[in-house]
Write a protein that holds these residues in place. Structure first.
Motif, PDB file in Angstrom:
ATOM      1  N   LEU A   1      15.480 -32.567  26.358  1.00  0.00           N
ATOM      2  CA  LEU A   1      14.092 -33.050  26.293  1.00  0.00           C
ATOM      3  C   LEU A   1      13.517 -32.870  24.890  1.00  0.00           C
ATOM      4  CD1 LEU A   1      12.684 -31.734  29.701  1.00  0.00           C
ATOM      5  CD2 LEU A   1      13.065 -34.130  29.049  1.00  0.00           C
ATOM      6  N   LEU A   2      13.814 -31.730  24.265  1.00  0.00           N
ATOM      7  CA  LEU A   2      13.308 -31.477  22.912  1.00  0.00           C
ATOM      8  C   LEU A   2      13.913 -32.452  21.902  1.00  0.00           C
ATOM      9  CD1 LEU A   2      13.321 -27.573  22.971  1.00  0.00           C
ATOM     10  CD2 LEU A   2      11.302 -29.026  22.627  1.00  0.00           C
ATOM     11  N   TYR A   3      15.196 -32.773  22.077  1.00  0.00           N
ATOM     12  CA  TYR A   3      15.802 -33.767  21.181  1.00  0.00           C
ATOM     13  C   TYR A   3      15.171 -35.145  21.393  1.00  0.00           C
ATOM     14  CZ  TYR A   3      19.492 -31.076  18.917  1.00  0.00           C
ATOM     15  OH  TYR A   3      20.177 -30.187  18.121  1.00  0.00           O
ATOM     16  N   GLY A   4      14.809 -35.455  22.649  1.00  0.00           N
ATOM     17  CA  GLY A   4      14.104 -36.703  22.910  1.00  0.00           C
ATOM     18  C   GLY A   4      12.760 -36.731  22.201  1.00  0.00           C
ATOM     19  N   ARG A   5      12.077 -35.599  22.220  1.00  0.00           N
ATOM     20  CA  ARG A   5      10.792 -35.488  21.526  1.00  0.00           C
ATOM     21  C   ARG A   5      10.980 -35.649  20.015  1.00  0.00           C
ATOM     22  NH1 ARG A   5       7.372 -29.970  22.182  1.00  0.00           N
ATOM     23  NH2 ARG A   5       5.741 -30.352  20.636  1.00  0.00           N
ATOM     24  N   LEU A   6      12.058 -35.053  19.498  1.00  0.00           N
ATOM     25  CA  LEU A   6      12.347 -35.161  18.069  1.00  0.00           C
ATOM     26  C   LEU A   6      12.671 -36.606  17.692  1.00  0.00           C
ATOM     27  CD1 LEU A   6      12.607 -33.388  15.523  1.00  0.00           C
ATOM     28  CD2 LEU A   6      15.032 -33.076  16.081  1.00  0.00           C
ATOM     29  N   MET A   7      13.390 -37.304  18.570  1.00  0.00           N
ATOM     30  CA  MET A   7      13.717 -38.708  18.319  1.00  0.00           C
ATOM     31  C   MET A   7      12.458 -39.560  18.222  1.00  0.00           C
ATOM     32  SD  MET A   7      16.722 -40.071  17.829  1.00  0.00           S
ATOM     33  CE  MET A   7      16.553 -41.726  18.487  1.00  0.00           C
ATOM     34  N   ALA A   8      11.458 -39.233  19.049  1.00  0.00           N
ATOM     35  CA  ALA A   8      10.203 -39.984  19.021  1.00  0.00           C
ATOM     36  C   ALA A   8       9.464 -39.769  17.709  1.00  0.00           C
ATOM     37  CB  ALA A   8       9.320 -39.571  20.201  1.00  0.00           C
ATOM     38  N   MET A   9       9.625 -38.585  17.112  1.00  0.00           N
ATOM     39  CA  MET A   9       8.958 -38.266  15.842  1.00  0.00           C
ATOM     40  C   MET A   9       9.685 -38.858  14.649  1.00  0.00           C
ATOM     41  SD  MET A   9       8.085 -34.235  16.222  1.00  0.00           S
ATOM     42  CE  MET A   9       6.941 -33.607  17.450  1.00  0.00           C
ATOM     43  N   THR A  10      10.987 -38.630  14.606  1.00  0.00           N
ATOM     44  CA  THR A  10      11.800 -39.061  13.458  1.00  0.00           C
ATOM     45  C   THR A  10      13.097 -39.691  13.974  1.00  0.00           C
ATOM     46  OG1 THR A  10      12.774 -36.840  13.318  1.00  0.00           O
ATOM     47  CG2 THR A  10      10.886 -37.289  11.908  1.00  0.00           C
ATOM     48  N   PRO A  11      13.040 -40.948  14.393  1.00  0.00           N
ATOM     49  CA  PRO A  11      14.234 -41.602  14.952  1.00  0.00           C
ATOM     50  C   PRO A  11      15.414 -41.540  13.992  1.00  0.00           C
ATOM     51  CG  PRO A  11      12.289 -42.973  15.247  1.00  0.00           C
ATOM     52  CD  PRO A  11      11.883 -41.848  14.336  1.00  0.00           C
ATOM     53  N   SER A  12      16.560 -41.108  14.515  1.00  0.00           N
ATOM     54  CA  SER A  12      17.749 -40.954  13.683  1.00  0.00           C
ATOM     55  C   SER A  12      18.982 -40.958  14.581  1.00  0.00           C
ATOM     56  CB  SER A  12      17.680 -39.640  12.905  1.00  0.00           C
ATOM     57  OG  SER A  12      18.952 -39.196  12.506  1.00  0.00           O
ATOM     58  N   PRO A  13      20.047 -41.672  14.186  1.00  0.00           N
ATOM     59  CA  PRO A  13      21.275 -41.636  14.993  1.00  0.00           C
ATOM     60  C   PRO A  13      21.898 -40.247  15.067  1.00  0.00           C
ATOM     61  CG  PRO A  13      21.614 -42.820  12.922  1.00  0.00           C
ATOM     62  CD  PRO A  13      20.159 -42.590  13.048  1.00  0.00           C
ATOM     63  N   VAL A  14      21.689 -39.410  14.053  1.00  0.00           N
ATOM     64  CA  VAL A  14      22.222 -38.045  14.093  1.00  0.00           C
ATOM     65  C   VAL A  14      21.505 -37.235  15.172  1.00  0.00           C
ATOM     66  CG1 VAL A  14      22.484 -35.892  12.794  1.00  0.00           C
ATOM     67  CG2 VAL A  14      22.935 -38.079  11.679  1.00  0.00           C
ATOM     68  N   ILE A  15      20.182 -37.390  15.258  1.00  0.00           N
ATOM     69  CA  ILE A  15      19.423 -36.696  16.310  1.00  0.00           C
ATOM     70  C   ILE A  15      19.857 -37.197  17.677  1.00  0.00           C
ATOM     71  CG2 ILE A  15      17.118 -36.351  17.300  1.00  0.00           C
ATOM     72  CD1 ILE A  15      16.012 -36.533  14.440  1.00  0.00           C
ATOM     73  N   GLU A  16      20.075 -38.509  17.812  1.00  0.00           N
ATOM     74  CA  GLU A  16      20.517 -39.066  19.090  1.00  0.00           C
ATOM     75  C   GLU A  16      21.902 -38.537  19.465  1.00  0.00           C
ATOM     76  OE1 GLU A  16      20.407 -41.453  22.603  1.00  0.00           O
ATOM     77  OE2 GLU A  16      18.938 -40.459  21.313  1.00  0.00           O
ATOM     78  N   LEU A  17      22.753 -38.327  18.470  1.00  0.00           N
ATOM     79  CA  LEU A  17      24.074 -37.748  18.744  1.00  0.00           C
ATOM     80  C   LEU A  17      23.924 -36.328  19.283  1.00  0.00           C
ATOM     81  CD1 LEU A  17      27.180 -37.957  18.572  1.00  0.00           C
ATOM     82  CD2 LEU A  17      27.012 -37.159  16.205  1.00  0.00           C
TER      83      LEU A  17
END
Length: 420
Positions: A319-335
């Protein structure tokens, strides 16, 4: 009392390493040029090396160096002011230089203010990322050019030129020696935090070379972020970055095994995690906000609070990574989110997310993409495919320790595929 030349030299070098940032910062306020300020600080160092063996180490060696550098700065400004009286056009250029007040150097609060100015100057967005990193380590970390080059596995002449060009660019652009306010403050703070974050990351997981971890770089970054917390106590993201680095640093001793080989998170001996750093991370997180570094710190806190790998709250991490993706979209974060989803919902769910990233240009040469895919395929009982992914990851990484680990995992899956 006189001291030996060798002991005096050791003392001078140790004191200068500790005090150099404060000296450069204090002098830069007078001369308004970090390049000149560093030269004057170096002049003071030379004077100490010449005088201390005969006169003895002073009771307050840091103050001695500060005074010596300050006096040189005052002399320089006076010479410029004399010249300005002869040449009016030069005088106009010096109108903004305030009269130096020696008492300011004895005011601890003023020195802290100068340090903050120096941090913002060294990390100015005008400079390239690599130039900001090198200049910050030089001016604020007290590292020599040779040490910076060794830390980043770069040729020493390249690093030296990078630093020279950075100082020249700041002087040419007339970058003011000040703490930014107003509209550009957030961008400037972001630039400072990025530099500290990148320094730590290069120490925590070295891009190339024979060592997975370079603790000295991590220590430099930690020291810088702690100083920044003291200088900017009301900036939530500063505390967010501090929390993240404290949590990450707490694991360093457990990240490598005999011979420097990497130890995966699942296999780490958590008794080796530094609980003092974990507590510092918790305290910093309590003062953090909801920015990207603060969210990453919250993810790191989930790991820190789990006494066993099996106790990790992977659902919260996803869930926290999803929140981070919403702030700063990045394929590394999605990985990274895919890994957390795989741990909370199963490897098939994670693999679907990883496969969706296969065509991302930013991940084309990123060794962790095939590494994660190999891990998920291994967990799904598909060793032949896992072997191929681990071999691909090994071919992409430039870190010798990671390459060895990945090839070992590829070999283990080869044996499984052959029924061995």
């Amino acid at each position: 009392m006189a001291v030996t030349s060798a002991s005096a030299t050791e003392t001078v070098e140790a004191v200068f390493r500790i005090e150099s940032a404060r000296i450069i910062a204090g002098v830069a306020r007078v001369v308004r040029d970090v390049g000149i300020a560093e030269e004057l600080a170096q002049d003071a160092l030379v004077a100490a090396l010449e005088q201390w063996p005969a006169s003895g180490v002073p009771d307050n060696p840091g103050a001695w160096l500060m005074t010596a550098a300050r006096n040189r700065a005052i002399d320089l400004v006076r010479r410029k002011e004399t010249y300005a009286r002869k040449l009016a056009e030069v005088g106009r250029a010096l109108e903004d230089v305030p009269p130096p007040d020696p008492a300011d150097f004895d005011d601890p609060d003023r020195i802290d203010d100068d340090l903050l100015r120096l941090i913002f100057t060294a990390c100015h967005p005008l400079l390239s990322t690599q130039a900001r990193i090198a200049l910050t380590l030089r001016l604020l970390g007290g590292l020599t050019t040779q040490e910076i080059a060794r830390a980043f596995l770069a040729p020493e002449p390249t690093v030296a030129q990078r630093i020279v060009r950075a100082k020249r660019s700041l002087a040419k652009a007339g970058v003011p020696f000040e703490v930014p306010y107003g509209a550009d403050r957030d961008a400037r703070v972001s630039s400072v935090l990025e530099v500290i974050y990148l320094i730590f990351n290069e120490g925590y997981s070295a891009t190339a070379g024979d060592d997975l971890v370079r603790p000295a770089l991590c220590e430099d970054a930690l020291r810088l972020v702690r100083v920044l917390c003291g200088l900017m106590p009301k900036e939530p993201e500063v505390h967010g970055l501090a929390a993240l680095l404290e949590f990450q640093a707490s694991r360093i001793a457990a990240r490598t095994g005999p011979g420097g080989m990497p130890v995966l998170l699942a296999d780490q001996n958590r008794a080796k995690w530094n609980r003092l750093l974990v507590r510092r991370g918790v305290e910093a997180l309590q003062r953090a906000g909801d920015g990207p570094y603060s969210v990453q710190a919250a993810i790191a806190a989930c790991h820190a609070h789990a006494l066993r790998y099996e106790d990790t709250d992977w659902a919260s991490i996803a869930l926290l990574y999803g929140r981070l993706m919403a702030m700063t979209p990045s394929p590394v974060i999605e990985l990274n989110r895919a890994v957390a989803v795989a741990m909370s919902e199963g490897p098939e769910a994670g693999l679907r997310l990883v496969d969706a990233l296969g065509d991302e240009p930013a991940l084309k040469d990123y060794h962790l993409l095939p590494s994660v895919r190999g891990d998920l395929l291994e967990r799904l009982g598909r060793p032949a495919e896992a072997k191929a992914e681990f071999e691909r990851a090994a071919a992409l990484t430039r870190n010798a320790r990671e390459k060895e680990l990945l090839l070992n995992r590829a070999d283990a899956n080869r044996r499984l595929a052959q029924g061995g």
